[in-house]
Design a protein around this motif. Sequence first.
Motif, PDB file in Angstrom:
ATOM      1  N   ALA A 123       0.831  -1.211   0.000  1.00  0.00           N
ATOM      2  CA  ALA A 123       0.000   0.000   0.000  1.00  0.00           C
ATOM      3  C   ALA A 123       0.864   1.258   0.000  1.00  0.00           C
ATOM      4  CB  ALA A 123      -0.935  -0.007   1.210  1.00  0.00           C
ATOM      5  N   LEU A 124       1.940   1.259   0.781  1.00  0.00           N
ATOM      6  CA  LEU A 124       2.830   2.427   0.822  1.00  0.00           C
ATOM      7  C   LEU A 124       3.553   2.620  -0.505  1.00  0.00           C
ATOM      8  CD1 LEU A 124       4.337   2.169   4.411  1.00  0.00           C
ATOM      9  CD2 LEU A 124       2.703   3.865   3.567  1.00  0.00           C
ATOM     10  N   ASN A 125       3.977   1.537  -1.119  1.00  0.00           N
ATOM     11  CA  ASN A 125       4.629   1.647  -2.427  1.00  0.00           C
ATOM     12  C   ASN A 125       3.699   2.305  -3.434  1.00  0.00           C
ATOM     13  OD1 ASN A 125       7.311   1.022  -2.773  1.00  0.00           O
ATOM     14  ND2 ASN A 125       6.972  -1.160  -2.965  1.00  0.00           N
ATOM     15  N   LEU A 126       2.447   1.888  -3.446  1.00  0.00           N
ATOM     16  CA  LEU A 126       1.466   2.497  -4.359  1.00  0.00           C
ATOM     17  C   LEU A 126       1.228   3.966  -4.024  1.00  0.00           C
ATOM     18  CD1 LEU A 126      -1.211  -0.334  -4.669  1.00  0.00           C
ATOM     19  CD2 LEU A 126       0.266   0.541  -6.481  1.00  0.00           C
ATOM     20  N   ALA A 127       1.053   4.252  -2.747  1.00  0.00           N
ATOM     21  CA  ALA A 127       0.762   5.623  -2.322  1.00  0.00           C
ATOM     22  C   ALA A 127       1.919   6.569  -2.622  1.00  0.00           C
ATOM     23  CB  ALA A 127       0.425   5.651  -0.831  1.00  0.00           C
ATOM     24  N   ALA A 141       4.145   6.371  -4.888  1.00  0.00           N
ATOM     25  CA  ALA A 141       4.340   6.565  -6.331  1.00  0.00           C
ATOM     26  C   ALA A 141       3.538   7.753  -6.847  1.00  0.00           C
ATOM     27  CB  ALA A 141       3.948   5.297  -7.085  1.00  0.00           C
ATOM     28  N   ASP A 142       2.477   8.130  -6.134  1.00  0.00           N
ATOM     29  CA  ASP A 142       1.629   9.247  -6.561  1.00  0.00           C
ATOM     30  C   ASP A 142       2.170  10.614  -6.156  1.00  0.00           C
ATOM     31  OD1 ASP A 142      -0.164   7.533  -7.769  1.00  0.00           O
ATOM     32  OD2 ASP A 142      -1.484   7.424  -6.019  1.00  0.00           O
ATOM     33  N   TYR A 143       3.163  10.640  -5.283  1.00  0.00           N
ATOM     34  CA  TYR A 143       3.717  11.921  -4.829  1.00  0.00           C
ATOM     35  C   TYR A 143       4.767  12.420  -5.814  1.00  0.00           C
ATOM     36  CZ  TYR A 143       1.432  11.705  -0.307  1.00  0.00           C
ATOM     37  OH  TYR A 143       0.493  11.675   0.685  1.00  0.00           O
ATOM     38  N   ASP A 144       4.667  13.686  -6.152  1.00  0.00           N
ATOM     39  CA  ASP A 144       5.657  14.319  -7.015  1.00  0.00           C
ATOM     40  C   ASP A 144       6.521  15.210  -6.125  1.00  0.00           C
ATOM     41  OD1 ASP A 144       7.056  15.189  -9.216  1.00  0.00           O
ATOM     42  OD2 ASP A 144       5.597  16.745  -9.724  1.00  0.00           O
ATOM     43  N   ASP A 145       7.484  14.587  -5.463  1.00  0.00           N
ATOM     44  CA  ASP A 145       8.315  15.297  -4.502  1.00  0.00           C
ATOM     45  C   ASP A 145       9.758  14.842  -4.672  1.00  0.00           C
ATOM     46  OD1 ASP A 145       9.690  15.286  -1.666  1.00  0.00           O
ATOM     47  OD2 ASP A 145       8.124  16.818  -1.609  1.00  0.00           O
ATOM     48  N   PRO A 146      10.685  15.777  -4.835  1.00  0.00           N
ATOM     49  CA  PRO A 146      12.078  15.391  -5.070  1.00  0.00           C
ATOM     50  C   PRO A 146      12.708  14.624  -3.907  1.00  0.00           C
ATOM     51  CG  PRO A 146      11.882  17.775  -4.835  1.00  0.00           C
ATOM     52  CD  PRO A 146      10.497  17.221  -4.861  1.00  0.00           C
ATOM     53  N   VAL A 147      12.304  14.920  -2.680  1.00  0.00           N
ATOM     54  CA  VAL A 147      12.865  14.201  -1.527  1.00  0.00           C
ATOM     55  C   VAL A 147      12.336  12.769  -1.500  1.00  0.00           C
ATOM     56  CG1 VAL A 147      12.993  14.118   0.995  1.00  0.00           C
ATOM     57  CG2 VAL A 147      13.207  16.307  -0.182  1.00  0.00           C
TER      58      VAL A 147
END
Length: 109
Positions: free
Chosen positions: A25-29, A31-37
């Motif tokens: 679930a965390l891997n999927l979640a 992947a949706d963030y567009d954050d350089p860190v």
Amino acid sequence: YPVVMPADARKGHKDLQLCRQVFDALNLALADYDDPVLDELVLDSVIPAPNAARVEVLFVASDQVDVDAALDKLHAIAGELRGEVAAEVSRRKIPELVFRVRPRLPLVP
């Protein structure tokens, strides 16, 4: 004859099963963030800490990211991540997420 597992072994199996569901679930979640860190983190493991009511989520950071900045970012979105876990995991109680970030270990020639 059926194989009967001790209660502790069954519980341990269920805890590990939940950890795998949280990992997915965390891997999927994430992947949706567009954050350089966050892009510089790799989800390494999810383990019971000390049981499935609370799980330790370990990330490995690339050389380009500050570990403290990565932890700050994860803590800032912890509620959202827990909500994503709740949506994916079929459990009455969703575990508390405890984040750890470690630097990537250098490769030994």
